[in-house]
Design a protein around this motif. Sequence first.
Motif, PDB file in Angstrom:
ATOM      1  N   VAL A   1       0.807  -1.218   0.000  1.00  0.00           N
ATOM      2  CA  VAL A   1       0.000   0.000   0.000  1.00  0.00           C
ATOM      3  C   VAL A   1       0.845   1.276   0.000  1.00  0.00           C
ATOM      4  O   VAL A   1       0.343   2.345  -0.322  1.00  0.00           O
ATOM      5  N   TYR A   2       2.103   1.167   0.342  1.00  0.00           N
ATOM      6  CA  TYR A   2       2.938   2.356   0.463  1.00  0.00           C
ATOM      7  C   TYR A   2       3.484   2.791  -0.901  1.00  0.00           C
ATOM      8  O   TYR A   2       3.688   1.970  -1.802  1.00  0.00           O
ATOM      9  N   ASP A   3       3.723   4.095  -1.020  1.00  0.00           N
ATOM     10  CA  ASP A   3       4.223   4.649  -2.287  1.00  0.00           C
ATOM     11  C   ASP A   3       5.500   3.953  -2.749  1.00  0.00           C
ATOM     12  O   ASP A   3       5.658   3.670  -3.932  1.00  0.00           O
ATOM     13  N   HIS A   4       6.415   3.668  -1.813  1.00  0.00           N
ATOM     14  CA  HIS A   4       7.682   3.050  -2.207  1.00  0.00           C
ATOM     15  C   HIS A   4       7.501   1.594  -2.677  1.00  0.00           C
ATOM     16  O   HIS A   4       8.416   1.008  -3.236  1.00  0.00           O
ATOM     17  N   GLU A   5       6.312   1.026  -2.467  1.00  0.00           N
ATOM     18  CA  GLU A   5       6.044  -0.342  -2.914  1.00  0.00           C
ATOM     19  C   GLU A   5       5.401  -0.391  -4.299  1.00  0.00           C
ATOM     20  O   GLU A   5       5.310  -1.453  -4.899  1.00  0.00           O
ATOM     21  N   HIS A   6       4.977   0.730  -4.801  1.00  0.00           N
ATOM     22  CA  HIS A   6       4.350   0.774  -6.129  1.00  0.00           C
ATOM     23  C   HIS A   6       5.426   0.828  -7.206  1.00  0.00           C
ATOM     24  O   HIS A   6       6.457   1.468  -7.045  1.00  0.00           O
ATOM     25  N   GLY A   7       5.169   0.108  -8.294  1.00  0.00           N
ATOM     26  CA  GLY A   7       6.095   0.119  -9.420  1.00  0.00           C
ATOM     27  C   GLY A   7       7.308  -0.781  -9.253  1.00  0.00           C
ATOM     28  O   GLY A   7       8.253  -0.689 -10.028  1.00  0.00           O
ATOM     29  N   ARG A   8       7.308  -1.639  -8.263  1.00  0.00           N
ATOM     30  CA  ARG A   8       8.416  -2.585  -8.099  1.00  0.00           C
ATOM     31  C   ARG A   8       7.883  -3.901  -7.549  1.00  0.00           C
ATOM     32  O   ARG A   8       6.803  -3.951  -6.967  1.00  0.00           O
ATOM     33  N   VAL A   9       8.641  -4.942  -7.759  1.00  0.00           N
ATOM     34  CA  VAL A   9       8.228  -6.259  -7.265  1.00  0.00           C
ATOM     35  C   VAL A   9       8.909  -6.547  -5.933  1.00  0.00           C
ATOM     36  O   VAL A   9       9.987  -6.033  -5.650  1.00  0.00           O
ATOM     37  N   GLN A  10       8.237  -7.353  -5.146  1.00  0.00           N
ATOM     38  CA  GLN A  10       8.771  -7.812  -3.872  1.00  0.00           C
ATOM     39  C   GLN A  10       8.601  -9.324  -3.803  1.00  0.00           C
ATOM     40  O   GLN A  10       7.649  -9.868  -4.363  1.00  0.00           O
ATOM     41  N   PRO A  11       9.488  -9.991  -3.091  1.00  0.00           N
ATOM     42  CA  PRO A  11       9.324 -11.440  -2.947  1.00  0.00           C
ATOM     43  C   PRO A  11       8.206 -11.763  -1.964  1.00  0.00           C
ATOM     44  O   PRO A  11       8.024 -11.079  -0.958  1.00  0.00           O
ATOM     45  N   LEU A  12       7.473 -12.811  -2.277  1.00  0.00           N
ATOM     46  CA  LEU A  12       6.499 -13.396  -1.361  1.00  0.00           C
ATOM     47  C   LEU A  12       6.895 -14.845  -1.139  1.00  0.00           C
ATOM     48  O   LEU A  12       7.436 -15.488  -2.043  1.00  0.00           O
ATOM     49  N   VAL A  13       6.622 -15.350   0.042  1.00  0.00           N
ATOM     50  CA  VAL A  13       6.814 -16.765   0.339  1.00  0.00           C
ATOM     51  C   VAL A  13       5.437 -17.295   0.724  1.00  0.00           C
ATOM     52  O   VAL A  13       4.798 -16.782   1.644  1.00  0.00           O
ATOM     53  N   ILE A  14       5.003 -18.324   0.007  1.00  0.00           N
ATOM     54  CA  ILE A  14       3.623 -18.796   0.111  1.00  0.00           C
ATOM     55  C   ILE A  14       3.586 -20.259   0.544  1.00  0.00           C
ATOM     56  O   ILE A  14       4.326 -21.083   0.017  1.00  0.00           O
ATOM     57  N   ASP A  15       2.704 -20.543   1.496  1.00  0.00           N
ATOM     58  CA  ASP A  15       2.395 -21.913   1.898  1.00  0.00           C
ATOM     59  C   ASP A  15       0.915 -22.142   1.627  1.00  0.00           C
ATOM     60  O   ASP A  15       0.084 -21.288   1.956  1.00  0.00           O
TER      61      ASP A  15
END
Length: 139
Positions: free
Chosen positions: A41-55
């Motif tokens: 939701v944060y501005d610095h999170e828009h326009g870039r990918v982040q890793p997720l770890v899913i179970d």
Amino acid sequence: MSASPLSETPFPAPALAPKVAKIIVTKVFVRGLKVDAQIGVYDHEHGRVQPLVIDVELDVAASHCEQLGDTVNYETIRTAAQDIAAAGHIDLVETFAERLAQACFDDHRVTRARVRVEKPLALAPHAAAAGVEITAVRG
């Protein structure tokens, strides 16, 4: 001399007991699935990918599985997670988890889905991960 009480058994011989109980639920799971997603939701999170770890853990109404078609293929879980990530930015990990759970219910044999989504960088270096875990049941 009388026989010892321990040598007498009041139970039927093992050969008379049923060999296998009926399987009513098969659990299919994927742990530690890594997916890169545009999320946050944060501005610095828009326009870039982040890793997720899913179970993911699924209760599947399947028994006597002899062939891949008798159960849920792990690949469908991986593909669904990748497709959700590829669809574009998502604000919340809760939304990602709900979408993945819904995708798992595309297989009519899935009766329950537990989905855990972690963002390893969310609170780094103060925490190993933050995220959400949901459980959904077929309605």
